[in-house]
Motif scaffolding. Structure first.
Motif, PDB file in Angstrom:
ATOM      1  N   ALA A   1       0.822  -1.209   0.000  1.00 22.90           N
ATOM      2  CA  ALA A   1       0.000   0.000   0.000  1.00 22.90           C
ATOM      3  C   ALA A   1       0.856   1.258   0.000  1.00 22.90           C
ATOM      4  O   ALA A   1       0.525   2.255  -0.644  1.00 22.90           O
ATOM      5  CB  ALA A   1      -0.928  -0.005   1.214  1.00 22.90           C
TER       6      ALA A   1
ATOM      7  N   PRO B   1      -4.948  -1.397  -2.199  1.00 29.39           N
ATOM      8  CA  PRO B   1      -5.811  -1.461  -1.004  1.00 29.39           C
ATOM      9  C   PRO B   1      -5.675  -2.772  -0.260  1.00 29.39           C
ATOM     10  O   PRO B   1      -5.252  -3.790  -0.821  1.00 29.39           O
ATOM     11  CB  PRO B   1      -7.217  -1.284  -1.584  1.00 29.39           C
ATOM     12  N   PHE B   2      -6.071  -2.770   1.033  1.00 31.47           N
ATOM     13  CA  PHE B   2      -6.015  -3.977   1.845  1.00 31.47           C
ATOM     14  C   PHE B   2      -7.175  -4.916   1.562  1.00 31.47           C
ATOM     15  O   PHE B   2      -7.075  -6.115   1.770  1.00 31.47           O
ATOM     16  CB  PHE B   2      -6.050  -3.627   3.343  1.00 31.47           C
TER      17      PHE B   2
ATOM     18  N   SER C   1      -9.462   1.079   8.592  1.00 28.10           N
ATOM     19  CA  SER C   1      -8.565   0.487   7.598  1.00 28.10           C
ATOM     20  C   SER C   1      -8.642   1.229   6.274  1.00 28.10           C
ATOM     21  O   SER C   1      -7.630   1.438   5.605  1.00 28.10           O
ATOM     22  CB  SER C   1      -8.915  -0.986   7.385  1.00 28.10           C
ATOM     23  N   ARG C   2      -9.847   1.633   5.897  1.00 28.85           N
ATOM     24  CA  ARG C   2      -9.995   2.379   4.651  1.00 28.85           C
ATOM     25  C   ARG C   2      -9.310   3.733   4.741  1.00 28.85           C
ATOM     26  O   ARG C   2      -8.741   4.217   3.757  1.00 28.85           O
ATOM     27  CB  ARG C   2     -11.479   2.546   4.328  1.00 28.85           C
TER      28      ARG C   2
ATOM     29  N   GLU D   1      -5.733   3.126   4.226  1.00 27.08           N
ATOM     30  CA  GLU D   1      -5.510   2.881   2.798  1.00 27.08           C
ATOM     31  C   GLU D   1      -5.358   4.194   2.038  1.00 27.08           C
ATOM     32  O   GLU D   1      -4.433   4.356   1.225  1.00 27.08           O
ATOM     33  CB  GLU D   1      -6.682   2.096   2.207  1.00 27.08           C
TER      34      GLU D   1
END
Length: 208
Positions: A157, A163-164, A171-172, A175
């Motif tokens: 990333a 993205p994960f 988490s976003r 990202e």
């Protein structure tokens, strides 16, 4: 006062090196197991005491106290975070670990700025700090089951903006931040390398 000011200037680079060491100590505590984790905790507290002493010394020699604390308030937060580890609530403990990683990453990047003058070298070290810190955050948030997976995802990333694939908002957000970082840093590196290769051969030879 003059001796204290000279000491503060002399401590600049050594404290920068200790800042990077502290970053690895904090990151190591989150993945290590006893007894190594216990030894890292002891080292972390020793370094914490050293940072407290440095802050007190710099505050003592500062001519403008208001400006000093306005520029260094984050260090007070950084030094206060370890005391929250006595909390028993699991949610608060996770917040403390999260804050510890972030504060040590901030100190690590500032330490890199103290030690390195070259733009490319500084960007490379900061990129390593970002990868390590973000992988720790992903592990704390339990986005991945193992640290190896978290480190792999964070590295991709940071370098490519990949993205994960996680669904939670935190988490976003990470990202997006890593994608923006990858664009900014690699654009800086590309500009620095382009400027170097566009120089005349004679100029490159003189710089070497």
């Amino acid at each position: 006062m003059e001796e204290a000011e000279a000491l503060a200037r002399a401590l600049d680079k050594p404290m920068g090196a200790l800042g990077l060491v502290f970053l690895f100590v904090v990151l190591g505590q989150n993945v290590a197991k006893p007894p190594l984790a216990d030894w890292l905790a002891v080292v972390g507290w020793v370094l914490w005491a050293v940072f407290v002493g440095e802050l007190v010394l710099r505050a003592y020699v500062a001519q403008d106290q208001r400006r000093f604390w306005r520029r260094n308030w984050w260090q007070v937060v950084f030094l206060a975070v370890p005391f929250l580890r006595v909390a028993r609530a699991a949610s608060l403990l996770r917040f403390v670990r999260f804050g510890g990683v972030l504060s040590s990453a901030v100190r690590g990047t500032r330490s890199a700025g103290r030690l390195l003058t070259g733009r490319v070298a500084w960007a490379a070290v900061v990129t390593g700090v970002v990868v390590l810190a973000s992988s720790q955050l992903l592990l704390i948030m339990e986005v991945f089951d193992s640290y190896a997976d978290a480190l792999h995802a964070a590295a991709l990333a940071t370098m490519t903006g990949e993205p994960f694939g996680a669904d939670d908002p935190a988490s976003r957000l990470i990202e997006v931040l890593l994608a923006a970082y990858s664009v900014a840093v690699f654009a800086t590196l590309a500009g620095a390398l382009g400027a170097y290769f566009l120089q005349r051969p004679q100029e490159r030879g003189e710089q070497a």
